[in-house]
Design a protein around this motif. Structure first.
Motif, short mmCIF file in Angstrom:
data_model
loop_
_atom_site.label_atom_id
_atom_site.label_comp_id
_atom_site.label_asym_id
_atom_site.label_seq_id
_atom_site.Cartn_x
_atom_site.Cartn_y
_atom_site.Cartn_z
N ALA A 176 -36.95 -1.17 -64.30
CA ALA A 176 -35.88 -2.15 -64.25
C ALA A 176 -34.53 -1.47 -64.44
O ALA A 176 -33.55 -1.81 -63.79
N GLY A 177 -34.51 -0.48 -65.31
CA GLY A 177 -33.28 0.25 -65.54
C GLY A 177 -32.85 1.00 -64.29
O GLY A 177 -31.68 0.99 -63.92
N ARG A 178 -33.82 1.60 -63.64
CA ARG A 178 -33.49 2.36 -62.43
C ARG A 178 -32.97 1.44 -61.34
O ARG A 178 -31.97 1.69 -60.71
N VAL A 179 -33.66 0.32 -61.19
CA VAL A 179 -33.24 -0.65 -60.17
C VAL A 179 -31.81 -1.11 -60.44
O VAL A 179 -30.99 -1.22 -59.54
N PHE A 180 -31.53 -1.35 -61.71
CA PHE A 180 -30.19 -1.80 -62.07
C PHE A 180 -29.14 -0.82 -61.56
O PHE A 180 -28.13 -1.19 -60.99
N LEU A 181 -29.40 0.48 -61.77
CA LEU A 181 -28.44 1.49 -61.34
C LEU A 181 -28.36 1.55 -59.82
O LEU A 181 -27.28 1.63 -59.24
N GLU A 182 -29.52 1.50 -59.20
CA GLU A 182 -29.56 1.66 -57.75
C GLU A 182 -28.89 0.51 -57.02
O GLU A 182 -28.27 0.68 -55.98
N GLU A 183 -29.03 -0.67 -57.60
CA GLU A 183 -28.53 -1.85 -56.90
C GLU A 183 -27.01 -1.99 -56.97
O GLU A 183 -26.45 -2.88 -56.36
N ARG A 184 -26.40 -1.17 -57.77
CA ARG A 184 -24.97 -1.36 -57.96
C ARG A 184 -24.19 -0.18 -57.40
O ARG A 184 -24.68 0.95 -57.38
N PRO A 185 -23.00 -0.47 -56.93
CA PRO A 185 -22.21 0.63 -56.34
C PRO A 185 -21.65 1.53 -57.43
O PRO A 185 -20.50 1.43 -57.80
N MET A 186 -22.53 2.40 -57.95
CA MET A 186 -22.09 3.27 -59.03
C MET A 186 -22.39 4.70 -58.64
O MET A 186 -23.53 5.13 -58.66
N PRO A 187 -21.38 5.43 -58.25
CA PRO A 187 -21.64 6.83 -57.93
C PRO A 187 -22.12 7.56 -59.18
O PRO A 187 -21.41 7.58 -60.18
N ALA A 188 -23.35 8.05 -59.12
CA ALA A 188 -23.91 8.73 -60.28
C ALA A 188 -24.24 10.16 -59.90
O ALA A 188 -24.69 10.41 -58.79
N VAL A 189 -24.01 11.07 -60.80
CA VAL A 189 -24.41 12.45 -60.56
C VAL A 189 -25.45 12.84 -61.59
O VAL A 189 -25.53 12.24 -62.66
N THR A 190 -26.25 13.81 -61.25
CA THR A 190 -27.22 14.30 -62.22
C THR A 190 -26.47 15.06 -63.32
O THR A 190 -25.49 15.74 -63.04
N ALA A 191 -26.95 14.88 -64.53
CA ALA A 191 -26.25 15.49 -65.66
C ALA A 191 -26.25 17.01 -65.53
O ALA A 191 -27.27 17.60 -65.17
N SER A 192 -25.12 17.60 -65.83
CA SER A 192 -25.01 19.06 -65.74
C SER A 192 -25.32 19.68 -67.10
O SER A 192 -25.46 18.96 -68.10
N ARG A 193 -25.37 20.98 -67.15
CA ARG A 193 -25.60 21.66 -68.41
C ARG A 193 -24.54 21.27 -69.42
O ARG A 193 -24.81 21.02 -70.58
N ARG A 194 -23.27 21.15 -68.93
CA ARG A 194 -22.17 20.80 -69.83
C ARG A 194 -22.44 19.44 -70.50
O ARG A 194 -22.27 19.27 -71.69
N HIS A 195 -22.88 18.48 -69.68
CA HIS A 195 -23.17 17.15 -70.24
C HIS A 195 -24.27 17.21 -71.28
O HIS A 195 -24.18 16.59 -72.33
N GLU A 196 -25.30 17.98 -70.93
CA GLU A 196 -26.44 18.07 -71.85
C GLU A 196 -26.02 18.71 -73.16
O GLU A 196 -26.44 18.29 -74.24
N THR A 197 -25.16 19.74 -73.07
CA THR A 197 -24.72 20.40 -74.29
C THR A 197 -23.93 19.42 -75.14
O THR A 197 -24.11 19.32 -76.35
N ARG A 198 -23.06 18.68 -74.49
CA ARG A 198 -22.24 17.71 -75.21
C ARG A 198 -23.14 16.67 -75.91
O ARG A 198 -22.92 16.31 -77.06
N ARG A 199 -24.17 16.27 -75.19
CA ARG A 199 -25.09 15.30 -75.76
C ARG A 199 -25.75 15.88 -77.01
O ARG A 199 -25.83 15.23 -78.05
N ARG A 200 -26.18 17.13 -76.91
CA ARG A 200 -26.82 17.75 -78.06
C ARG A 200 -25.85 17.85 -79.23
O ARG A 200 -26.19 17.58 -80.37
N GLU A 201 -24.60 18.22 -78.93
CA GLU A 201 -23.61 18.34 -79.99
C GLU A 201 -23.43 17.00 -80.71
O GLU A 201 -23.37 16.93 -81.93
N LEU A 202 -23.36 15.96 -79.91
CA LEU A 202 -23.16 14.63 -80.50
C LEU A 202 -24.34 14.27 -81.39
O LEU A 202 -24.19 13.72 -82.48
#
Ligand SMILES: Cc1cc2nc3c(=O)[nH]c(=O)nc-3n(C[C@H](O)[C@H](O)[C@H](O)COP(=O)(O)OP(=O)(O)OC[C@H]3O[C@@H](n4cnc5c(N)ncnc54)[C@H](O)[C@@H]3O)c2cc1C
Ligand code: SF4
Ligand code: SF4
Ligand code: FES
Lengths: 350, 654, 274
Positions: A176-202
């Motif tokens: 359901a979560g995936r469908v929600f994202l797919e059905e909406r005009p939301m340009p999404a990119v796959t998380a990069s290393r930078r994003h992952e690092t930031r997530r870990r820091e948080l």
């Protein structure tokens, strides 16, 4: 898009999409009240939404097991009584729910399924998309890290957001979560290393803010083997105000009372409303006999349910997700919330 | 407290973390009290007695009937044949207008609030001594107190917030001295528990002062010590106090020692010492004790009467007590009268009004009509049988309430009021905290908020009162209430509101000092004390004391209409000491008849060591006979509070 | 999925006054389909509703071999039960059930049976006795002990008469307070034990009644040498939902409404708060 991979979406874009949802479904999210307190409620626009909040003191279980809920209505005007089922609610989206409450829902899910499947609970549950917000702002009383209740979760949500400032990092937890994202005009990119690092820091920063205060394991053993001195229960019972606050705010507490609310002689409703095992009326029988007449027995009951192996085996985990709410609401401040009791039991056992 | 609403229905109550007093907690009543809002027994139409039966009528008809009856009676018997009883639960603005209605439109001096029955002595003494009829401390002082004396109050049961702070203080090691014949749940956590014979508190309090003075333990720089000693304290030696109260001299000395060592003394007290023949004398003695320790106006010290209803203080402030007008101002002072008359554009009745019990006693005589707002007098007044008979003697009884209470059921006209969730306005808590309440839902169909009803009634009585909102009324009443000066409608809307007098610094505890200015206050007279007037004898061998259990708020009208709360306390009990029970061959769970010189009730026995021998403890209850029906109604002479705390009693087998 | 809190409608066929405060209601589901498919077992219970007054649990008091209609025997104890007592034949009640577990009827075939009932505890046991007597030959010695406050407080007086006239079962009755016509034993139900002979290793005891009575009965049975699993009792707790959700009936981690109300003494003993 695949479940399991993390995506990144621009925050404003995501929120704009959320705002579009408000026309079709009930969007429930955190909002500031006039006094400054943050509470969850239906949103009609983004105006009152806030992303800077510690969790609501009123537990979010209320959106699935409301404090007062109509089970059915009855109409006695004809020869034969007519029973009317409550109406289906509009689809809902619960935005910004914190991890501990998501874990609380997992606990309730387990309880409300099985042989006696609670359709009223599940109708709401199926009807609601859960977009949780990983918790980068714990409250001073939070200890979810001790209870697998957060601050980040692996499952239980449809989408889990991490607030990276300009962007949301998104874990997809369900179809359901995936469908929600797919059905909406939301340009999404796959998380990069930078994003992952930031997530870990948080995550680490959040962990560091939380002092691990509640070591449940030992208390579980003590309670299971009945190795707590009666005098300690006695003392805790005397302290308790029997206000029921602890069970009201607990995302894992599910007990309710059932009463009829007549509206005149010919019609009315049967409702259920939260009840508390900390009230003496909870177990009193028609004869006046009360198996848990004293607060001591009731406090003991509460911790037996939360921490005994008998229940842990049934539920798969202790009845606490570490939200810390009982610490705030307990009228016997600092004495009878779960982290205090766990500490007291541990000390008592030595 | 926040209320959760869906489709016009209040579903739930939730606490507020940001609130400076509750800090996220609610008591059992807070969590469940909202259930009464949609209770099926809520009144939703005015009810008029026709052929001895209450029949629904329209609001127009009801109001014009009320106006017509009141006018007729006033024409026949004089304007002061009408009495008005205010509510401790409604908003300040409604209370203020009710006072104005009584004193100008009805032009009767007979106006009083049920606070008379709880804390008339406390308010009287505090106002005499400090100029202010309110607590001389705030709840936050409990957290800062050096020592705490709890007397005649069960804080845990009567005010959970105070009880909570008290428990925390005790757990931190602050010496808490409790004076109460009966052992309470929290007694075990207190440093000292003195259990005097019921009704002998005066000797005990004065003996504490006596010891402080004799040992030279009093605060420095106090004037009037010699007079205090010679004019009364002298005779309250520990030996004398022991002979009267049964408390050992050593215990008195240790209590005095704890008090002397502490940096400040906070005194929490309740109806246990006010509803007595010595009510006023007791509070005077407490004042002297607090002053001797230098605690008046000091952080962590002072006197904190535990007022029981949510807007008790508001009722005093807005002028519902018979002796004071808005702003607690003395109506017997000419300047005050002039100012109020000028503001209201009407003259005030000149004579002193009757107090609540006096109005009941004169019902059918001087008082022909009574207008009762939100108070179940049939339950709350002592000697219930007499009270009910008195209400029946009235030519016109007008009751405004949420439910058909026992009082409303006796009325000639009942007006359905809106609940707390359906009104706008402000409340003032026991520590002078002025806070706004916002309407969570529209009034139930057919009900009206108190504020509106009072204005409509005034209109029906031909007063040219426009219908105003709470905010406008607030602004008007502020003009007459110096104490509410400098406070805006906006600021009281914040969580926690404002403590009056409005202050700019955040030090709430020192507030009282600010209020007092440099006045430390002076000692007041030491009364010798009166006998309690309903002594045990061979026929009635026990001393019976009453108390309010955890789940009751005043008369239970609201509590019994919440199914969760009603379930808490379904059995009416009487507590008796283990030895007495053995002598009488009584066991827990057995039914008995409790008799006093005024009436009898049926109760279930609880055998316990919590009450001392010779004493019975009767929790206020309404099932199987009203507890109050046993209690005497004779008035304590100074503050006109009925002596309803204790009486002589006996038990009989069923 | 259906709403587990929604009752089905049942019609009252017959009402029998048992004592001054006890009535037996014979009920039949309003829906023909339900009537056809409905089955219950001895010891199970229903939640009976009076709309506007509430819902309360009652044990089946009739023979599960005849499920087209069923009985409940109700003592007027409070709000719901008093409302039930005001009903007439032809009126409706809401019924949810069957709920809970049941007596081990099949498992005890071949054994001697001892039934000990007190007051309003007999009705649920009747749902066990009836089917047992339908196949009387499957059981050995069959003893019923029944105690009541007074002779007038006994339920099912005609049936008791019938049982006492049967040659193949022993029925002993006692009352706390006799009346002029009473010629039987006087005293609590446990005083009847000395009047019977048992082989404890071949007997299964079933008991139901007020909690105090059950306590004493179990004490005596244990003293007589009964094995813990040969003592079967019912536990009564304040109940609301009857389906294991509201939490009211929980003892330890057992929910009396789902895991009970029937337990052996061996199980009861292990509960943390008995
Ligand atoms: C498994 C089981 C089987 C029972 N079988 C019978 C029977 O066959 N015959 C009979 O007369 N009585 C039986 N009882 C007891 C009966 O349920 C209570 O007397 C009845 O609930 C009282 O309801 P009331 O509304 O009249 O009383 P109130 O005092 O007004 O009770 C209010 C509510 O309390 C609940 N309640 C009160 N006492 C009990 C209790 N002891 N157990 C469960 N819920 C309670 C009810 O749900 C009711 O809604 C049984 C109880 C249980 C648990
Ligand atoms: S026990 Fe307390 S901390 Fe744990 S989940 Fe419940 S309310 Fe939160
Ligand atoms: S919140 Fe604290 S005081 Fe209130 S019932 Fe729970 S343990 Fe007792
Ligand atoms: S009655 Fe609700 S859980 Fe058993």
């Amino acid at each position: 898009m695949q479940a399991g991979t993390r995506l990144v979406v621009n925050k404003q874009v995501f929120l704009d999409n959320l705002s579009l949802c408000m026309q079709k479904m009930t969007v429930i999210g955190p909002q500031k009240l006039r006094g400054g307190e943050v509470t969850f409620g239906p949103l009609r626009s983004l105006r009152r939404l806030t992303l800077d909040y510690v969790n609501d003191l009123d537990p979010l279980k209320r959106f699935f097991l409301p404090q007062r809920e109509v089970l059915f209505a009855y109409d006695l005007s004809g020869k034969k009584p007519r029973l009317l089922q409550p109406e289906q609610e509009k689809p809902r989206l619960l935005f910004g729910i914190r991890s501990c409450d998501v874990q609380g829902l997992a606990h309730m899910d387990g309880f409300f399924q099985g042989a006696c499947y609670d359709e009223l609970y599940w109708a709401r549950r199926r009807n609601t998309l859960i977009i949780s917000m990983a918790c980068n702002r714990p409250n001073e009383s939070c200890f979810c890290i001790c209870c697998n209740g957060g601050p980040w979760l692996e499952s239980g949500f449809d989408l889990q957001l991490t607030d990276l400032g300009e962007e949301f990092l998104i874990d997809i937890g369900s179809r359901a979560g995936r469908v929600f994202l797919e059905e909406r005009p939301m340009p999404a990119v796959t998380a990069s290393r930078r994003h992952e690092t930031r997530r870990r820091e948080l995550m680490e920063a959040c962990d560091a803010q939380m002092v691990p205060t509640a070591y449940l394991a030992k208390a579980c053993i003590q309670i299971t083997n009945n190795r707590v001195r009666e005098e300690l229960w006695e003392e805790m019972g005397s302290e308790c105000f029997s206000c029921g606050g602890c069970t009201h705010v607990c995302p894992c507490c599910t007990c309710f009372d059932v009463v009829d609310c007549p509206e005149g002689a010919k019609s009315g409703t049967r409702v259920r409303c939260w009840d508390s095992c900390q009230y003496s009326g909870f177990t009193r029988e028609a004869s006046g006999h009360n198996p848990r007449a004293r607060a001591k027995e009731r406090v003991k009951r509460r911790f037996y349910h939360k921490l005994s192996y008998a229940y842990i085996q049934q539920d798969g985990h202790p009845g606490c997700v570490g939200c810390g709410r009982c610490i705030t609401v307990c009228e016997a401040f600092g004495l009878l919330d779960i982290s205090a009791v766990v500490k007291r039991l541990r000390r008592d056992g030595q | 407290m926040l209320l959760e609403v869906e489709k016009g229905v209040v579903l739930a109550a939730a606490p507020q973390r940001d609130h400076p007093v509750s800090r996220g907690t609610l008591c059992i009543k807070g969590w469940n009290g909202h259930q009464l809002i949609h209770h099926p027994e809520r009144l939703t139409q005015p009810l008029l007695r026709i052929n001895d039966c209450l029949k629904p009528v329209s609001w127009n008809k009801a109001l014009s009937y009320a106006a017509q009856r009141i006018t007729e009676l006033q024409q026949a018997h004089g304007r002061d044949c009408v009495g008005v009883v205010g509510s401790l639960k409604t908003v300040n603005e409604a209370s203020y207008l009710l006072g104005k209605l009584a004193r100008t439109v009805l032009h009767t001096p007979h106006l009083d609030a049920p606070l008379r029955f709880d804390h008339a002595p406390s308010l009287r003494v505090l106002r005499e001594q400090s100029g202010f009829a309110n607590a001389a401390a705030a709840l936050a002082d409990i957290e800062k107190a050096g020592a705490i004396l709890v007397i005649g109050a069960d804080a845990k049961a009567q005010n959970a917030r105070a009880g909570s702070l008290l428990l925390q203080a005790a757990k931190r090691g602050v010496p808490v001295i409790q004076v109460d014949p009966r052992e309470q749940e929290h007694s075990r956590f207190f440093r000292l528990h003195l259990r005097p014979r019921p009704g002998t508190d005066l000797a005990l309090i004065n003996a504490l002062s006596h010891i402080l003075l004799a040992e030279g333990w009093q605060a420095e720089g106090l004037a009037g010590l010699a007079k205090l000693r010679d004019d009364g304290l002298e005779r309250f030696t520990p030996a004398y106090a022991e002979s009267v109260s049964g408390i050992a001299q050593d215990d008195l000395r240790s209590a005095a020692g704890l008090i002397a060592k502490a940096s400040s003394l906070l005194i929490l007290f309740g109806t246990g010492i006010t509803q007595q023949a010595n009510g006023t004398a007791n509070v005077r003695a407490l004042w002297n004790l607090a002053l001797l320790t230098g605690s008046i106006g000091r952080e962590g010290g002072g006197l904190l009467p535990l007022l029981t209803a949510n807007n008790s203080q508001g009722a005093v402030d807005t002028g519902l007590m018979s002796e004071w007008g808005p702003g607690q101002r003395d109506l017997q002072e000419t300047a005050v009268r002039r100012a109020i008359e000028a503001a209201w554009g009407a003259s005030l009745p000149a004579e002193k009004g009757l107090t609540l019990q006096e109005m009941i006693d004169h019902a059918g005589g001087r008082i022909r009509a009574l207008y009762v707002v939100g108070e179940n007098l049939a339950w709350s007044a002592p000697e219930s049988a007499k009270t009910s008979a008195a209400l029946d003697k009235l030519d016109f009884l007008l009751v405004q309430d949420l439910f058909l209470t026992e009082t409303a059921a006796r009325a000639d006209l009942v007006l359905p009021a809106a609940s707390f969730a359906e009104q706008e306005g402000s409340y003032t808590s026991l520590e002078r905290r002025l806070q706004r309440v916002r309407r969570a839902i529209a009034p139930l169909r057919g009900c009206k908020p108190d504020l509106e009803i009072i204005q409509l009634l005034a209109g029906a009585l031909a007063a040219p009162w426009p219908l105003r909102k709470a905010e406008e009324v607030f602004l008007e009443m502020q003009q007459l209430m110096p104490c509410y000066g400098g406070i805006s409608w906006q600021t009281i809307g914040h969580p926690g509101g404002v403590l009056w007098p409005a202050h700019t610094d955040d030090e709430e505890c020192t507030l009282y000092r600010k209020l007092l200015g440099d006045r430390q206050g002076a000692f007041t007279e030491v009364s010798t004390g009166l006998p309690f007037g309903d002594e045990p004898d061979a026929d009635y061998p026990f001393t019976l004391i009453t108390g309010r259990p955890l789940f009751h708020r005043r008369t239970g009208t609201l509590v019994t209409r919440s199914f969760t709360l009603d379930k808490e306390d379904p059995v009416a009990t009487i507590e008796i000491n283990t030895d007495d029970a053995r002598a009488l061959k009584l066991r827990s769970g057995w039914p008995v008849i409790v008799k006093s010189r005024r009436g009898e009730v049926r109760r279930t026995v609880v055998v316990t060591r919590a009450v001392p021998p010779g004493t019975l403890y009767l929790p206020i209850h309404h099932k199987d006979g009203l507890s109050q029906s046993l209690m005497p109604s004779m008035l304590e002479p100074e503050s006109a509070i009925p002596q309803m705390k204790l009486c002589a009693a006996k038990l009989e087998m069923v | 999925m259906e709403n587990i809190y929604l009752p089905d409608l049942a019609v009252i066929d017959r009402i029998v006054d048992e004592t001054h405060d006890i009535k037996t209601f014979t009920l039949r589901f309003a829906s023909r389909e339900l009537r056809k498919n409905f089955r219950f077992k001895s010891g199970q219970f229903v939640e009976a509703s009076i709309f506007g007054a509430g819902e309360a649990p009652f044990g089946f008091a009739s023979n599960p071999n005849h499920p087209e209609h069923f009985d409940i025997t109700v003592r007027a104890a409070g709000v719901v039960t008093r409302a039930m007592h005001a009903l007439k034949p032809g009126d409706y009640m809401g019924i949810r059930g069957p709920l809970g577990n049941h007596f081990p009827l099949e498992e005890v075939k071949g054994q001697d049976i001892l039934i000990i009932a007190g007051g309003i505890g007999l009705p649920p046991l009747k749902s066990l006795i009836d089917p047992m007597l339908d196949c009387r030959g499957d059981f050995g010695q069959f003893i019923i002990l029944y105690g009541a406050r007074t002779p007038a407080d006994r339920v099912y007086k005609p049936l008791l008469q019938e049982w006492s006239e049967r040659g193949d079962i022993t029925l002993l009755q006692t009352v706390d307070t006799p009346d002029a016509a009473w010629s039987g034993p006087v005293g609590v139900v446990t005083t009847l034990f000395e009047k019977i002979k048992l082989a404890v290793d071949r007997t299964v005891a079933f008991t139901c009644g007020p909690p105090v009575m059950i306590r004493f009965v179990i004490q005596e049975l244990l003293a007589m040498g009964f094995a813990e699993e040969r003592i079967i009792s019912t536990l009564e707790r304040y109940m609301k939902c009857g389906v294991g959700k509201c939490g009211h009936c929980a003892i330890g981690h057992k929910y009396i409404c789902v895991d009970g109300p029937v337990f052996s003494w061996r199980q009861i003993k292990r509960l943390p708060e008995r």
